[in-house]
Design a protein around this motif. Structure first.
Motif, PDB file in Angstrom:
ATOM      1  N   ILE A  69     -46.504 -73.357   6.144  1.00  0.00           N
ATOM      2  CA  ILE A  69     -45.492 -73.225   5.093  1.00  0.00           C
ATOM      3  C   ILE A  69     -45.190 -71.743   4.839  1.00  0.00           C
ATOM      4  O   ILE A  69     -44.042 -71.353   4.622  1.00  0.00           O
ATOM      5  CB  ILE A  69     -45.954 -73.925   3.807  1.00  0.00           C
ATOM      6  N   LEU A  70     -46.224 -70.911   4.891  1.00  0.00           N
ATOM      7  CA  LEU A  70     -45.988 -69.467   4.772  1.00  0.00           C
ATOM      8  C   LEU A  70     -45.189 -68.942   5.967  1.00  0.00           C
ATOM      9  O   LEU A  70     -44.379 -68.014   5.835  1.00  0.00           O
ATOM     10  CB  LEU A  70     -47.320 -68.718   4.665  1.00  0.00           C
ATOM     11  N   GLY A  71     -45.410 -69.561   7.134  1.00  0.00           N
ATOM     12  CA  GLY A  71     -44.591 -69.210   8.291  1.00  0.00           C
ATOM     13  C   GLY A  71     -43.125 -69.548   8.066  1.00  0.00           C
ATOM     14  O   GLY A  71     -42.228 -68.824   8.510  1.00  0.00           O
ATOM     15  N   VAL A  72     -42.879 -70.637   7.346  1.00  0.00           N
ATOM     16  CA  VAL A  72     -41.512 -71.000   6.980  1.00  0.00           C
ATOM     17  C   VAL A  72     -40.932 -69.944   6.035  1.00  0.00           C
ATOM     18  O   VAL A  72     -39.767 -69.554   6.164  1.00  0.00           O
ATOM     19  CB  VAL A  72     -41.474 -72.393   6.334  1.00  0.00           C
ATOM     20  N   ALA A  73     -41.745 -69.484   5.081  1.00  0.00           N
ATOM     21  CA  ALA A  73     -41.293 -68.411   4.190  1.00  0.00           C
ATOM     22  C   ALA A  73     -40.934 -67.169   4.996  1.00  0.00           C
ATOM     23  O   ALA A  73     -39.944 -66.475   4.712  1.00  0.00           O
ATOM     24  CB  ALA A  73     -42.391 -68.073   3.180  1.00  0.00           C
ATOM     25  N   ASN A  74     -41.742 -66.889   6.013  1.00  0.00           N
ATOM     26  CA  ASN A  74     -41.478 -65.773   6.914  1.00  0.00           C
ATOM     27  C   ASN A  74     -40.099 -65.913   7.559  1.00  0.00           C
ATOM     28  O   ASN A  74     -39.310 -64.960   7.619  1.00  0.00           O
ATOM     29  CB  ASN A  74     -42.579 -65.751   7.979  1.00  0.00           C
ATOM     30  N   ASP A  75     -39.772 -67.124   8.004  1.00  0.00           N
ATOM     31  CA  ASP A  75     -38.498 -67.370   8.674  1.00  0.00           C
ATOM     32  C   ASP A  75     -37.332 -67.407   7.696  1.00  0.00           C
ATOM     33  O   ASP A  75     -36.231 -66.950   8.014  1.00  0.00           O
ATOM     34  CB  ASP A  75     -38.561 -68.687   9.450  1.00  0.00           C
ATOM     35  N   ILE A  76     -37.558 -67.963   6.519  1.00  0.00           N
ATOM     36  CA  ILE A  76     -36.495 -68.002   5.510  1.00  0.00           C
ATOM     37  C   ILE A  76     -36.086 -66.578   5.131  1.00  0.00           C
ATOM     38  O   ILE A  76     -34.905 -66.236   5.090  1.00  0.00           O
ATOM     39  CB  ILE A  76     -36.950 -68.790   4.270  1.00  0.00           C
ATOM     40  N   PHE A 101     -39.190 -78.517  11.841  1.00  0.00           N
ATOM     41  CA  PHE A 101     -40.021 -78.658  13.033  1.00  0.00           C
ATOM     42  C   PHE A 101     -41.400 -78.027  12.892  1.00  0.00           C
ATOM     43  O   PHE A 101     -42.357 -78.493  13.514  1.00  0.00           O
ATOM     44  CB  PHE A 101     -39.309 -78.026  14.245  1.00  0.00           C
ATOM     45  N   SER A 102     -41.503 -76.942  12.104  1.00  0.00           N
ATOM     46  CA  SER A 102     -42.785 -76.252  11.984  1.00  0.00           C
ATOM     47  C   SER A 102     -43.609 -76.795  10.815  1.00  0.00           C
ATOM     48  O   SER A 102     -44.733 -77.252  10.996  1.00  0.00           O
ATOM     49  CB  SER A 102     -42.560 -74.748  11.824  1.00  0.00           C
ATOM     50  N   ALA A 103     -43.033 -76.748   9.613  1.00  0.00           N
ATOM     51  CA  ALA A 103     -43.791 -77.167   8.426  1.00  0.00           C
ATOM     52  C   ALA A 103     -43.994 -78.671   8.380  1.00  0.00           C
ATOM     53  O   ALA A 103     -45.119 -79.160   8.203  1.00  0.00           O
ATOM     54  CB  ALA A 103     -43.078 -76.685   7.169  1.00  0.00           C
ATOM     55  N   LEU A 104     -42.897 -79.417   8.514  1.00  0.00           N
ATOM     56  CA  LEU A 104     -42.986 -80.871   8.346  1.00  0.00           C
ATOM     57  C   LEU A 104     -43.549 -81.576   9.565  1.00  0.00           C
ATOM     58  O   LEU A 104     -44.221 -82.598   9.428  1.00  0.00           O
ATOM     59  CB  LEU A 104     -41.596 -81.443   8.023  1.00  0.00           C
ATOM     60  N   LEU A 105     -43.303 -81.048  10.766  1.00  0.00           N
ATOM     61  CA  LEU A 105     -43.781 -81.720  11.984  1.00  0.00           C
ATOM     62  C   LEU A 105     -45.083 -81.115  12.493  1.00  0.00           C
ATOM     63  O   LEU A 105     -46.122 -81.772  12.479  1.00  0.00           O
ATOM     64  CB  LEU A 105     -42.698 -81.646  13.062  1.00  0.00           C
ATOM     65  N   ALA A 106     -45.033 -79.847  12.921  1.00  0.00           N
ATOM     66  CA  ALA A 106     -46.204 -79.240  13.555  1.00  0.00           C
ATOM     67  C   ALA A 106     -47.388 -79.133  12.604  1.00  0.00           C
ATOM     68  O   ALA A 106     -48.528 -79.451  12.972  1.00  0.00           O
ATOM     69  CB  ALA A 106     -45.842 -77.863  14.104  1.00  0.00           C
ATOM     70  N   GLY A 107     -47.147 -78.687  11.365  1.00  0.00           N
ATOM     71  CA  GLY A 107     -48.242 -78.547  10.404  1.00  0.00           C
ATOM     72  C   GLY A 107     -48.898 -79.870  10.077  1.00  0.00           C
ATOM     73  O   GLY A 107     -50.134 -79.977  10.014  1.00  0.00           O
ATOM     74  N   TYR A 108     -48.073 -80.916   9.907  1.00  0.00           N
ATOM     75  CA  TYR A 108     -48.624 -82.238   9.580  1.00  0.00           C
ATOM     76  C   TYR A 108     -49.430 -82.800  10.745  1.00  0.00           C
ATOM     77  O   TYR A 108     -50.550 -83.305  10.558  1.00  0.00           O
ATOM     78  CB  TYR A 108     -47.480 -83.191   9.222  1.00  0.00           C
ATOM     79  N   VAL A 109     -48.872 -82.713  11.956  1.00  0.00           N
ATOM     80  CA  VAL A 109     -49.569 -83.246  13.126  1.00  0.00           C
ATOM     81  C   VAL A 109     -50.892 -82.512  13.353  1.00  0.00           C
ATOM     82  O   VAL A 109     -51.931 -83.133  13.653  1.00  0.00           O
ATOM     83  CB  VAL A 109     -48.667 -83.142  14.376  1.00  0.00           C
ATOM     84  N   TYR A 110     -50.872 -81.187  13.193  1.00  0.00           N
ATOM     85  CA  TYR A 110     -52.086 -80.389  13.398  1.00  0.00           C
ATOM     86  C   TYR A 110     -53.183 -80.786  12.412  1.00  0.00           C
ATOM     87  O   TYR A 110     -54.334 -81.039  12.808  1.00  0.00           O
ATOM     88  CB  TYR A 110     -51.750 -78.910  13.243  1.00  0.00           C
ATOM     89  N   ASP A 111     -52.864 -80.849  11.125  1.00  0.00           N
ATOM     90  CA  ASP A 111     -53.867 -81.176  10.122  1.00  0.00           C
ATOM     91  C   ASP A 111     -54.366 -82.611  10.263  1.00  0.00           C
ATOM     92  O   ASP A 111     -55.549 -82.901  10.024  1.00  0.00           O
ATOM     93  CB  ASP A 111     -53.303 -80.950   8.716  1.00  0.00           C
ATOM     94  N   ALA A 112     -53.469 -83.525  10.659  1.00  0.00           N
ATOM     95  CA  ALA A 112     -53.892 -84.915  10.862  1.00  0.00           C
ATOM     96  C   ALA A 112     -54.885 -85.003  12.010  1.00  0.00           C
ATOM     97  O   ALA A 112     -55.893 -85.732  11.933  1.00  0.00           O
ATOM     98  CB  ALA A 112     -52.671 -85.792  11.142  1.00  0.00           C
ATOM     99  N   GLU A 113     -54.636 -84.252  13.068  1.00  0.00           N
ATOM    100  CA  GLU A 113     -55.552 -84.267  14.207  1.00  0.00           C
ATOM    101  C   GLU A 113     -56.869 -83.565  13.861  1.00  0.00           C
ATOM    102  O   GLU A 113     -57.942 -83.994  14.312  1.00  0.00           O
ATOM    103  CB  GLU A 113     -54.882 -83.583  15.394  1.00  0.00           C
ATOM    104  N   ALA A 114     -56.789 -82.491  13.048  1.00  0.00           N
ATOM    105  CA  ALA A 114     -58.015 -81.810  12.620  1.00  0.00           C
ATOM    106  C   ALA A 114     -58.881 -82.739  11.779  1.00  0.00           C
ATOM    107  O   ALA A 114     -60.122 -82.722  11.871  1.00  0.00           O
ATOM    108  CB  ALA A 114     -57.656 -80.558  11.819  1.00  0.00           C
TER     109      ALA A 114
END
Length: 555
Positions: free
Chosen positions: A53-60, A481-494
């Motif tokens: 989410i902070l990466g999203v802030a970086n991009d925004i 794609f990053s916050a809602l998809l990649a972040g969620y998939v990563y934490d779910a797998e962790a």
């Protein structure tokens, strides 16, 4: 805002371009997020989704540039750069205080806003110098966009070298450098970035000057990649390390050789007598093929123009016609054009999927068994640069020789990104570097090609606002794609692996990569449609082998 009228080959635009190179390096500070994001995660106790989410802030912050776009039409470049300087100092200064516990218990939402402010400096820096130089060199906009966007791409390698060699891989020191060093650089360049009335004819020496600048930027990119690898593989003394940094600075100064050469060896003025007689014998007074093509293009779209002009001349009606593609559009006028939204979506799908990998590059490397983020970031930066600079030069050649629309190269980039994401998803040995390199090239192509394409379709008068709106594709893509998809998939797998904050193995991002491959498939289809639609515009603008502004356009 405009300076004195300049003839082809004048020195001030080239001084501004040389200064813009340094500002564009400053405008790449958002690429440093993978270098200090692990510090935020460990010191502040964040999970991967929070870091994403902070990466999203970086991009925004980096890409929301509507205000800079508007400001470029109302204020001189130095004023726009000054706002960026203030954002950089305040934003990164506060983040440095947070990670050093000078500001304890700093709320997450406030850190999000602070990072947006810090990286929003990039929007002010980049928009100011890009718009100014596109207007200063309107006949070479593809080449100029490729050079300037290329230096933004290579800035990640510059910061990686500074981070490793000078700052000894200290994320805290990096944040302090961003808070103090970047503002000082911006203030130093502020005087030299200025608007000039562009030359009205092709300058024969301009091609050599651009090739010189491109060649030294390529040498710089190769040098930076080499230094990064050397520093990570062998021990270097302090003297050797600082010598390498000094050589890097010399490479960055190389564009100044052009205005210095123009000062020491000024071009000889043309024979005025020959110019006076040109009105009698110069065949250029005849209508060019470009003008003829332009007329036929307009006649096919607007058959009643003559009747309309007669009615206006007689005072029967007063009507302001809408601009046509290739002329100057205001943002509200561009909004109702299908080509505007096709270009936006093609760009959004490309950079949105690319920035997802960039924001998660550290975690992707760890998940696939490679811990050294600096090597991956340097590789991505080099290939990002190659894509930006190369697509600018290649597209300029083909658009002049065969009137090939620049969107062709965005479409090709989408095809290659599909291959890159499938390589990531396969997680085969050796594919991490290949996929990162391929993705870096394609990411750079999208950035570099969007700029001249938007200016050629919708003009330069309101280009700052239109360009800034196009950039919104990056943060929106990062959110989806990053916050809602990649972040969620990563934490779910962790969580499946034991509930920790770190995920290991190819499954951490496999689903994300597969979805992004499908997204780029959609981008390929839309890119083909866009290219077919805008081909007549390029046949009009480049029919004579060089750029010709529509007669009604005024910049």
């Amino acid at each position: 805002m405009s300076g004195p009228v300049l003839k082809a080959g004048s020195r001030p635009p080239w001084v501004g371009l040389a200064a813009a190179v340094w500002v564009e390096i400053a405008a790449g500070n958002a690429y440093t997020f993978p270098l200090y994001s692990p510090l935020l995660k460990s010191v502040l106790g964040f999970n991967q989704q929070q870091v994403t989410i902070l990466g999203v802030a970086n991009d925004i912050g980096e890409n929301v540039g509507l205000l800079p776009g508007i400001a470029c039409n109302k204020f001189p470049p130095w004023a726009v750069l000054l706002v960026g300087t203030a954002c950089c100092f305040l934003g990164y200064g506060v983040i440095w205080l947070v990670v050093n516990h000078t500001l304890p218990n700093f709320p997450f939402w406030l850190l999000f806003i602070t990072l947006c402010i810090a990286t929003n400096s990039n929007a002010w820096f980049g928009t100011s110098v890009l718009v100014t130089n596109m207007r200063n060199f309107p006949l070479n906009r593809g080449t100029v966009a490729g050079i300037l966007k290329g230096y933004v791409g290579i800035s990640a390698s510059v910061y990686t070298v500074i981070y490793g060699v000078v700052l000894k891989k200290s994320p805290s020191n990096l944040l302090l450098f961003l808070a103090l060093g970047i503002p000082v650089l911006s203030l130093a360049m502020m005087y030299f970035v200025r608007a000039c009335t562009p030359a009205s004819e092709e300058d024969p020496s301009a091609h050599f000057h651009f090739v010189f600048t491109q060649a030294f930027s390529v040498l710089l990119a190769i040098y930076l990649l080499t230094v990064t690898i050397l520093y990570d593989t062998i021990f270097l003394s302090n003297a050797a390390s600082y010598t390498l940094v000094a050589i890097m600075v010399v490479f960055l100064l190389s564009p100044l050789a052009i205005p210095i050469k123009m000062t020491l060896f000024p071009a000889k003025p043309k024979n005025l007598a020959l110019e006076d007689n040109a009105t009698e014998i110069d065949p250029l007074l005849r209508p060019s093929s470009s003008a003829t093509n332009l007329g036929s293009f307009r006649e096919s779209d607007y058959t009643s123009d003559v009747d309309m002009l007669l009615a206006i001349g007689e005072g029967a009606i007063k009507q302001k016609r809408r601009p046509r593609r290739g002329e100057d559009f205001a943002l509200r006028q561009a909004f109702i054009k299908a080509d505007f939204w096709l270009l936006w979506i093609v760009y959004f799908l490309g950079v949105g999927s690319g920035v997802t990998v960039l924001n998660n590059l550290s975690q992707i490397g760890v998940a696939l068994g490679f811990d050294d983020t600096t090597i991956l970031l340097a590789l991505f930066s080099f290939c990002n640069f190659a894509g930006r600079l190369g697509s600018g030069a290649i597209s300029e050649y083909f658009v002049r020789s065969r009137t090939v629309p620049r969107s062709v190269w965005m479409t090709c980039a989408h095809v290659l990104m599909i291959a890159a994401f499938l390589l990531y998803a396969s997680a085969l040995d050796g594919t991490l570097f290949a996929a990162t390199a391929l993705l870096g090239v394609c990411y750079g192509v999208h950035y570099s090609m969007m700029v001249p394409t938007a200016s050629e379709l919708f003009g330069l008068k309101h280009f700052g606002v239109i360009y800034s709106f196009m950039l919104l594709g990056n943060p929106i893509g990062a959110v989806l794609f990053s916050a809602l998809l990649a972040g969620y998939v990563y934490d779910a797998e962790a969580t499946k692996q034991g509930g920790g904050s770190t995920c290991l193995g190819p499954d951490c991002f496999r689903l994300t990569f597969q979805v992004l491959a499908a997204v780029c498939g959609l981008g390929t289809v839309l890119g083909i449609i866009l290219t077919i639609r805008i081909r007549p515009v390029y046949q009009m603008l480049y029919a004579g082998g060089s750029f010709r502004l529509p007669q009604s356009s005024a910049h």
